[in-house]
Enzyme design. Sequence first.
Site, PDB file in Angstrom:
ATOM      1  N   HIS A 255      -7.059   0.192  16.376  1.00 40.99           N
ATOM      2  CA  HIS A 255      -7.888  -0.866  15.786  1.00 40.99           C
ATOM      3  C   HIS A 255      -7.529  -2.225  16.385  1.00 40.99           C
ATOM      4  CE1 HIS A 255      -8.994   1.416  11.835  1.00 40.99           C
ATOM      5  NE2 HIS A 255      -9.370   2.045  12.931  1.00 40.99           N
TER       6      HIS A 255
ATOM      7  N   TYR B 279      -9.756  -5.445   3.769  1.00 40.83           N
ATOM      8  CA  TYR B 279      -8.918  -5.972   2.681  1.00 40.83           C
ATOM      9  C   TYR B 279      -9.833  -6.828   1.818  1.00 40.83           C
ATOM     10  CZ  TYR B 279      -4.573  -4.649   5.066  1.00 40.83           C
ATOM     11  OH  TYR B 279      -3.550  -3.945   5.655  1.00 40.83           O
TER      12      TYR B 279
ATOM     13  N   TYR C   2       0.665  -9.258  11.595  1.00 43.82           N
ATOM     14  CA  TYR C   2       0.125  -7.929  11.290  1.00 43.82           C
ATOM     15  C   TYR C   2       0.354  -6.948  12.436  1.00 43.82           C
ATOM     16  CZ  TYR C   2      -3.098  -4.696   8.950  1.00 43.82           C
ATOM     17  OH  TYR C   2      -3.657  -3.630   8.298  1.00 43.82           O
TER      18      TYR C   2
ATOM     19  N   LYS D  17       3.852  -2.756   6.296  1.00 44.47           N
ATOM     20  CA  LYS D  17       5.045  -3.058   7.092  1.00 44.47           C
ATOM     21  C   LYS D  17       6.244  -2.132   6.899  1.00 44.47           C
ATOM     22  CE  LYS D  17       3.770  -6.528   9.495  1.00 44.47           C
ATOM     23  NZ  LYS D  17       3.028  -5.876  10.538  1.00 44.47           N
TER      24      LYS D  17
ATOM     25  N   PRO E 166       3.029  -2.768  -0.053  1.00 43.33           N
ATOM     26  CA  PRO E 166       2.322  -2.190   1.091  1.00 43.33           C
ATOM     27  C   PRO E 166       1.171  -3.030   1.654  1.00 43.33           C
ATOM     28  CG  PRO E 166       1.785  -0.996  -0.914  1.00 43.33           C
ATOM     29  CD  PRO E 166       2.841  -1.970  -1.281  1.00 43.33           C
TER      30      PRO E 166
HETATM   31  P1  RFL Z   1      11.802   7.346   3.541  1.00 41.10           P
HETATM   32  O1  RFL Z   1      10.543   7.698   4.215  1.00 41.10           O
HETATM   33  O2  RFL Z   1      11.797   7.156   2.063  1.00 41.10           O
HETATM   34  O3  RFL Z   1      12.845   8.486   3.931  1.00 41.10           O
HETATM   35  C1  RFL Z   1      14.076   8.647   3.270  1.00 41.10           C
HETATM   36  C2  RFL Z   1      14.408  10.105   3.274  1.00 41.10           C
HETATM   37  O4  RFL Z   1      15.699  10.305   2.689  1.00 41.10           O
HETATM   38  C3  RFL Z   1      15.643  11.432   1.836  1.00 41.10           C
HETATM   39  N1  RFL Z   1      16.758  11.305   0.858  1.00 41.10           N
HETATM   40  C4  RFL Z   1      17.924  11.939   1.014  1.00 41.10           C
HETATM   41  N2  RFL Z   1      18.358  12.798   1.943  1.00 41.10           N
HETATM   42  C5  RFL Z   1      19.628  13.290   1.815  1.00 41.10           C
HETATM   43  N3  RFL Z   1      20.438  12.943   0.781  1.00 41.10           N
HETATM   44  C6  RFL Z   1      20.040  12.089  -0.176  1.00 41.10           C
HETATM   45  N4  RFL Z   1      20.849  11.771  -1.187  1.00 41.10           N
HETATM   46  C7  RFL Z   1      18.733  11.545  -0.074  1.00 41.10           C
HETATM   47  N5  RFL Z   1      18.012  10.679  -0.845  1.00 41.10           N
HETATM   48  C8  RFL Z   1      16.820  10.543  -0.253  1.00 41.10           C
HETATM   49  C9  RFL Z   1      14.262  11.374   1.223  1.00 41.10           C
HETATM   50  O5  RFL Z   1      13.843  12.650   0.744  1.00 41.10           O
HETATM   51  C10 RFL Z   1      13.438  10.924   2.437  1.00 41.10           C
HETATM   52  O6  RFL Z   1      12.955  12.012   3.189  1.00 41.10           O
HETATM   53  O7  RFL Z   1      12.475   6.029   4.154  1.00 41.10           O
HETATM   54  P2  RFL Z   1      12.414   5.415   5.659  1.00 41.10           P
HETATM   55  O8  RFL Z   1      12.717   6.476   6.666  1.00 41.10           O
HETATM   56  O9  RFL Z   1      13.228   4.201   5.580  1.00 41.10           O
HETATM   57  O10 RFL Z   1      10.875   5.049   5.897  1.00 41.10           O
HETATM   58  C11 RFL Z   1      10.265   4.014   5.147  1.00 41.10           C
HETATM   59  C12 RFL Z   1       8.792   4.356   4.880  1.00 41.10           C
HETATM   60  O11 RFL Z   1       8.715   5.640   4.282  1.00 41.10           O
HETATM   61  C13 RFL Z   1       8.097   3.333   3.965  1.00 41.10           C
HETATM   62  O12 RFL Z   1       8.589   2.042   4.209  1.00 41.10           O
HETATM   63  C14 RFL Z   1       6.568   3.338   4.164  1.00 41.10           C
HETATM   64  O13 RFL Z   1       6.001   4.521   3.656  1.00 41.10           O
HETATM   65  C15 RFL Z   1       5.918   2.123   3.482  1.00 41.10           C
HETATM   66  N6  RFL Z   1       4.440   2.098   3.608  1.00 41.10           N
HETATM   67  C16 RFL Z   1       3.837   1.640   4.758  1.00 41.10           C
HETATM   68  N7  RFL Z   1       4.577   1.279   5.825  1.00 41.10           N
HETATM   69  C17 RFL Z   1       3.970   0.917   6.994  1.00 41.10           C
HETATM   70  O14 RFL Z   1       4.677   0.571   7.953  1.00 41.10           O
HETATM   71  N8  RFL Z   1       2.598   0.928   7.140  1.00 41.10           N
HETATM   72  C18 RFL Z   1       1.783   1.298   6.106  1.00 41.10           C
HETATM   73  O15 RFL Z   1       0.571   1.374   6.281  1.00 41.10           O
HETATM   74  C19 RFL Z   1       2.382   1.626   4.848  1.00 41.10           C
HETATM   75  N9  RFL Z   1       1.620   1.990   3.804  1.00 41.10           N
HETATM   76  C20 RFL Z   1       3.640   2.528   2.534  1.00 41.10           C
HETATM   77  C21 RFL Z   1       2.223   2.449   2.653  1.00 41.10           C
HETATM   78  C22 RFL Z   1       4.212   3.056   1.365  1.00 41.10           C
HETATM   79  C23 RFL Z   1       3.391   3.459   0.325  1.00 41.10           C
HETATM   80  N10 RFL Z   1       4.013   4.023  -0.810  1.00 41.10           N
HETATM   81  C24 RFL Z   1       3.717   5.347  -1.237  1.00 41.10           C
HETATM   82  C25 RFL Z   1       5.286   3.487  -1.255  1.00 41.10           C
HETATM   83  C26 RFL Z   1       1.401   2.838   1.616  1.00 41.10           C
HETATM   84  C27 RFL Z   1       1.984   3.318   0.428  1.00 41.10           C
HETATM   85  C28 RFL Z   1       1.057   3.666  -0.695  1.00 41.10           C
HETATM   86  C1  PHB Z   2      -2.848   3.022   4.868  1.00 43.11           C
HETATM   87  O1  PHB Z   2      -3.627   3.379   5.766  1.00 43.11           O
HETATM   88  O2  PHB Z   2      -2.348   3.835   4.054  1.00 43.11           O
HETATM   89  C2  PHB Z   2      -2.526   1.584   4.693  1.00 43.11           C
HETATM   90  C3  PHB Z   2      -3.057   0.668   5.597  1.00 43.11           C
HETATM   91  C4  PHB Z   2      -2.792  -0.678   5.428  1.00 43.11           C
HETATM   92  C5  PHB Z   2      -2.010  -1.102   4.364  1.00 43.11           C
HETATM   93  C6  PHB Z   2      -1.459  -0.181   3.490  1.00 43.11           C
HETATM   94  C7  PHB Z   2      -1.725   1.169   3.646  1.00 43.11           C
HETATM   95  O3  PHB Z   2      -1.778  -2.421   4.182  1.00 43.11           O
END
Ligand code: RFL
Ligand code: PHB
Length: 394
Positions: free
Chosen positions: A75, A203, A386, A298, A294
Site C-alpha cells: 500500500h 481510518y 507510519y 506499530k 494498535p
Molecule cells: P508476542 O507475539 O506476544 O509473542 C510472545 C510469545 O511468547 C509466548 N510466551 C511464552 N513462552 C514461553 N514461556 C513463557 N512463560 C511465555 N509467556 C508467553 C507467547 O505464547 C507468545 O507466543 O510478542 P512479540 O514477539 O513481542 O510480538 C509483538 C506483537 O505480537 C504485537 O506487538 C502486535 O501484534 C501488535 N499489533 C500490531 N502490530 C503491528 O506492528 N502492526 C499491526 O497492524 C498491529 N495490529 C496488533 C494489531 C495487536 C493487536 N492485538 C490483538 C493486541 C492489532 C491488534 C488487534
Molecule cells: C490490521 O490490519 O490488523 C491493522 C492495520 C492497521 C492498524 C491496526 C491493525 O492500525
Amino acid sequence: MPRIKTRVGIVGAGPAGLLLAHLLHLEGIDSVVIESRSRQYIETRLRAGLLEQGSADVMIETGVGERLQRECLRHGGVYIKFRGELKHIDFQDLVGQSVMIYAQQEVVKDLVAARLGYNEPLMFEVGNVAVDGHATGTPSISFTADGKDQAIDCDFIAGCDGFHGICRPSIPAGDIKMFDREYPFAWLGILADAKPTEEELVYAHHERGFALLTMRSPTVTRAYLQVARDEDINQWSDERIWEELALRTAGEGNPLSVGKITQKGITDMRSFACEPMQYGRLFLAGDAAHIVPPTGAKGMNLAIADVRILARALIAYYKSGRTDLLEAYSRTCLKRVWKVQRFSWWVTQLLHRNDQDNDFDLRRQIADIDYLTGSRAGRMTWAENYVGLPMEWD
Ligand code: RFL
Ligand code: PHB
C-alpha cells in the site's frame, strides 16, 4: 535433569523471539527458543496485519521473505475519513515508501518454517518457565517439556515472551521503572469474507467513535470498531457490527462492502513501556518491554526493530568481543520506543471518541484532522511515522 547448553536462550516464539533466533543463526550463533503455546496456536493467532517497509525488508534480505513478496498487499498510502470526507495520504509521493499488509501469523509461519528447516531447537508447549542467574553472569532457564524438568544454560537470555510473560517480572521491582496508560475504550475486531471497501486502509473519525477498515487479502476484510472497555461481545450481532461500521464510515468513497463474519474479538488498548529494557544478562524485546495501542500499527514493527538492535549487539559481542553495543541496547531501543509511543498515543487520541470530552474537544479534534490531511507538512508527519522511522543504531 537434562541441561541444554547454548549461547542465547530465547523465551517466546512470537515475531521477536523467532526473528532474533533467525538473525543469530545467519551469523552462526546458536540459540534455543522455547514457547509455551502449541505451534498450531501461534501460527493461527489473529493479530497484527501491517508491516513497515523496513520490517518487510529485513524478512526479504535475510531469506524469509519469499512468500511475503509474493502474497503481501503493498500500500502506497492510507485514507483518513472524517465529516464524511475521504482524504488520502500518499506515502509514495511524500516519503517514497510503502507499507505491506501481511498477517502476523504468516510472519510467524515463515520464521517457524525457516527455523525447523535448518534444524535448530524450537520447543513448543513448555511449562513452568523461570529465568535465573541473569544478575550473576550464569543465566539459566528452567521449564518442563512433556512433563519433564529441563534447563537451558546460556550466556544471555532474550525475554521475548510478550506483555504477560515471566521475563519482565523477574527483574527486581527497584531496578525497573514502568510507564503505563490505559485507555477508556477497546477495539472490537472482525474478520469477514468481504472484498475490501477501498483498495487501501480507511481510518475513520466519527462522533460515535473510531472505525478502521483494513484487510487480509483481496477477498477478506478486517475491520475494527471502537467500543467501551468493558464491552460484552455477545451484545454485538453480525448485523449490529455492519450497521455500526456503515454509520461510522459513511460519506465519500465506496459504500461499505459487507460479507460473512468469520471471527470476532475484543482487544484492550494500552500504552506501556519499561526502563531499562535490560537487567544483567537478561534483555527484553518486543511486547515484553512495551505495548502500544494498535491505532498506529506499530507493535510488531517495534518488536522487529528491537531484535535487529539486539542481534547486532550480540553479533558484535561474539565476533569481536565488543560489549558496548550490548550496554547501549536499552538506550538505543528506547529512543525509537518513545517516538513510537508518542505517535501511537497521538493517532489514538486524535481519532477516538473520549466520553470525558465535550463539544469543544470534538471541534478541536476535527480541526486537528483537517490540518493533518489538508497540509503537506501534516500529511508528511503521518507518512514518516507510519511507514517507519529510520533505524538509529546508537
Ligand atoms: P508476542 O507475539 O506476544 O509473542 C510472545 C510469545 O511468547 C509466548 N510466551 C511464552 N513462552 C514461553 N514461556 C513463557 N512463560 C511465555 N509467556 C508467553 C507467547 O505464547 C507468545 O507466543 O510478542 P512479540 O514477539 O513481542 O510480538 C509483538 C506483537 O505480537 C504485537 O506487538 C502486535 O501484534 C501488535 N499489533 C500490531 N502490530 C503491528 O506492528 N502492526 C499491526 O497492524 C498491529 N495490529 C496488533 C494489531 C495487536 C493487536 N492485538 C490483538 C493486541 C492489532 C491488534 C488487534
Ligand atoms: C490490521 O490490519 O490488523 C491493522 C492495520 C492497521 C492498524 C491496526 C491493525 O492500525
